[in-house]
Design a protein around this motif. Sequence first.
Motif, short mmCIF file in Angstrom:
data_model
loop_
_atom_site.label_atom_id
_atom_site.label_comp_id
_atom_site.label_asym_id
_atom_site.label_seq_id
_atom_site.Cartn_x
_atom_site.Cartn_y
_atom_site.Cartn_z
N TYR A 162 -0.95 4.11 -3.49
CA TYR A 162 -1.16 4.30 -4.93
C TYR A 162 -1.65 3.02 -5.58
O TYR A 162 -2.64 3.01 -6.32
CB TYR A 162 0.13 4.78 -5.59
N HIS A 163 -0.96 1.91 -5.32
CA HIS A 163 -1.34 0.64 -5.95
C HIS A 163 -2.69 0.13 -5.43
O HIS A 163 -3.45 -0.49 -6.18
CB HIS A 163 -0.23 -0.40 -5.78
N GLU A 164 -3.00 0.39 -4.16
CA GLU A 164 -4.32 0.02 -3.64
C GLU A 164 -5.41 0.79 -4.37
O GLU A 164 -6.46 0.22 -4.71
CB GLU A 164 -4.38 0.27 -2.14
N GLN A 165 -5.18 2.07 -4.62
CA GLN A 165 -6.16 2.88 -5.35
C GLN A 165 -6.27 2.41 -6.80
O GLN A 165 -7.36 2.28 -7.34
CB GLN A 165 -5.77 4.36 -5.31
N GLN A 166 -5.12 2.15 -7.43
CA GLN A 166 -5.12 1.70 -8.82
C GLN A 166 -5.81 0.35 -8.97
O GLN A 166 -6.41 0.07 -10.00
CB GLN A 166 -3.69 1.63 -9.35
N LEU A 167 -5.72 -0.48 -7.95
CA LEU A 167 -6.36 -1.79 -8.00
C LEU A 167 -7.87 -1.65 -8.18
O LEU A 167 -8.49 -2.41 -8.93
CB LEU A 167 -6.05 -2.58 -6.72
N THR A 168 -8.46 -0.67 -7.53
CA THR A 168 -9.91 -0.48 -7.65
C THR A 168 -10.29 0.26 -8.93
O THR A 168 -11.39 0.08 -9.43
CB THR A 168 -10.47 0.30 -6.44
N SER A 215 -8.38 0.32 -11.94
CA SER A 215 -7.74 -0.14 -13.17
C SER A 215 -8.57 -1.21 -13.87
O SER A 215 -9.39 -1.90 -13.25
CB SER A 215 -6.35 -0.69 -12.86
N PRO A 216 -8.30 -1.38 -15.17
CA PRO A 216 -8.97 -2.47 -15.90
C PRO A 216 -8.47 -3.83 -15.42
O PRO A 216 -7.38 -3.92 -14.84
CB PRO A 216 -8.58 -2.21 -17.36
N PRO A 217 -9.23 -4.88 -15.64
CA PRO A 217 -8.88 -6.20 -15.12
C PRO A 217 -7.48 -6.69 -15.51
O PRO A 217 -6.81 -7.34 -14.72
CB PRO A 217 -9.95 -7.12 -15.70
N GLU A 218 -7.01 -6.36 -16.71
CA GLU A 218 -5.71 -6.85 -17.16
C GLU A 218 -4.53 -6.22 -16.39
O GLU A 218 -3.43 -6.75 -16.41
CB GLU A 218 -5.52 -6.66 -18.67
N GLU A 219 -4.76 -5.13 -15.69
CA GLU A 219 -3.70 -4.49 -14.91
C GLU A 219 -3.76 -4.84 -13.42
O GLU A 219 -2.85 -4.49 -12.68
CB GLU A 219 -3.79 -2.96 -15.08
N ARG A 220 -4.79 -5.50 -13.00
CA ARG A 220 -4.98 -5.76 -11.56
C ARG A 220 -3.94 -6.70 -10.97
O ARG A 220 -3.53 -6.52 -9.83
CB ARG A 220 -6.39 -6.29 -11.32
N THR A 221 -3.49 -7.68 -11.73
CA THR A 221 -2.48 -8.61 -11.23
C THR A 221 -1.21 -7.85 -10.86
O THR A 221 -0.61 -8.09 -9.80
CB THR A 221 -2.17 -9.70 -12.27
N ARG A 222 -0.79 -6.94 -11.72
CA ARG A 222 0.41 -6.13 -11.45
C ARG A 222 0.25 -5.34 -10.15
O ARG A 222 1.15 -5.31 -9.32
CB ARG A 222 0.67 -5.19 -12.62
N HIS A 223 -0.90 -4.71 -9.96
CA HIS A 223 -1.13 -3.92 -8.75
C HIS A 223 -1.19 -4.82 -7.50
O HIS A 223 -0.68 -4.45 -6.45
CB HIS A 223 -2.40 -3.08 -8.87
N GLN A 224 -1.74 -6.00 -7.63
CA GLN A 224 -1.77 -6.94 -6.50
C GLN A 224 -0.36 -7.37 -6.12
O GLN A 224 -0.04 -7.47 -4.93
CB GLN A 224 -2.62 -8.17 -6.84
N GLU A 225 0.50 -7.61 -7.12
CA GLU A 225 1.89 -7.97 -6.84
C GLU A 225 2.61 -6.83 -6.13
O GLU A 225 3.38 -7.06 -5.18
CB GLU A 225 2.62 -8.31 -8.14
N MET A 226 2.37 -5.61 -6.57
CA MET A 226 3.04 -4.46 -5.96
C MET A 226 2.52 -4.23 -4.54
O MET A 226 3.29 -3.87 -3.64
CB MET A 226 2.86 -3.21 -6.82
N ILE A 227 1.23 -4.44 -4.31
CA ILE A 227 0.67 -4.31 -2.96
C ILE A 227 1.32 -5.32 -2.04
O ILE A 227 1.72 -4.99 -0.91
CB ILE A 227 -0.87 -4.47 -3.00
N ALA A 228 1.46 -6.56 -2.50
CA ALA A 228 2.11 -7.59 -1.69
C ALA A 228 3.56 -7.21 -1.39
O ALA A 228 4.05 -7.40 -0.27
CB ALA A 228 2.04 -8.94 -2.40
N HIS A 229 4.26 -6.66 -2.38
CA HIS A 229 5.66 -6.28 -2.21
C HIS A 229 5.80 -5.18 -1.16
O HIS A 229 6.59 -5.29 -0.22
CB HIS A 229 6.25 -5.82 -3.54
N TYR A 230 5.04 -4.09 -1.30
CA TYR A 230 5.17 -2.98 -0.36
C TYR A 230 4.68 -3.36 1.03
O TYR A 230 5.24 -2.91 2.03
CB TYR A 230 4.47 -1.73 -0.89
N THR A 231 3.67 -4.20 1.11
CA THR A 231 3.20 -4.69 2.41
C THR A 231 4.30 -5.49 3.09
O THR A 231 4.57 -5.33 4.29
CB THR A 231 1.93 -5.53 2.25
#
Length: 111
Positions: A77-83, A85-101
């Motif tokens: 979900y967060h990988e899809q949202q990263l592509t 989402s608007p730029p201001e939300e990308r940091t949050r998705h990157q953090e969540m991707i790192a967490h779940y990974t």
Amino acid sequence: MYLRKEEGDWEVTSNGLYVATRGYLIRRGFCCSNRCRNCPYINWHNSSHWQPLPAECIKRTRVSPRSICAAQALLAYHEQQLTDSPPEERTRHQEMIAHYTRLLTQWGDKK
């Protein structure tokens, strides 16, 4: 039950239900996949103020297949949202991707 509440393991909802606190769930050391309200391992509620548990607190005692599937789904979900989402939300998705990974790596999932 009152003793546990006094120790800070439980909070009581307005309906009188006992809910495990984040501190209790951290001390327990694993995710049970029951979608606990205060789960420190997986963002079950997609809450904007939720922060993942620090990596040094995550123990590998046991992980249910449901937890692995949920973490995989949230990672996707967060990988899809990263592509998307608007730029201001990308940091949050990157953090969540790192967490779940990190969780899936610690849990030994090959994905």
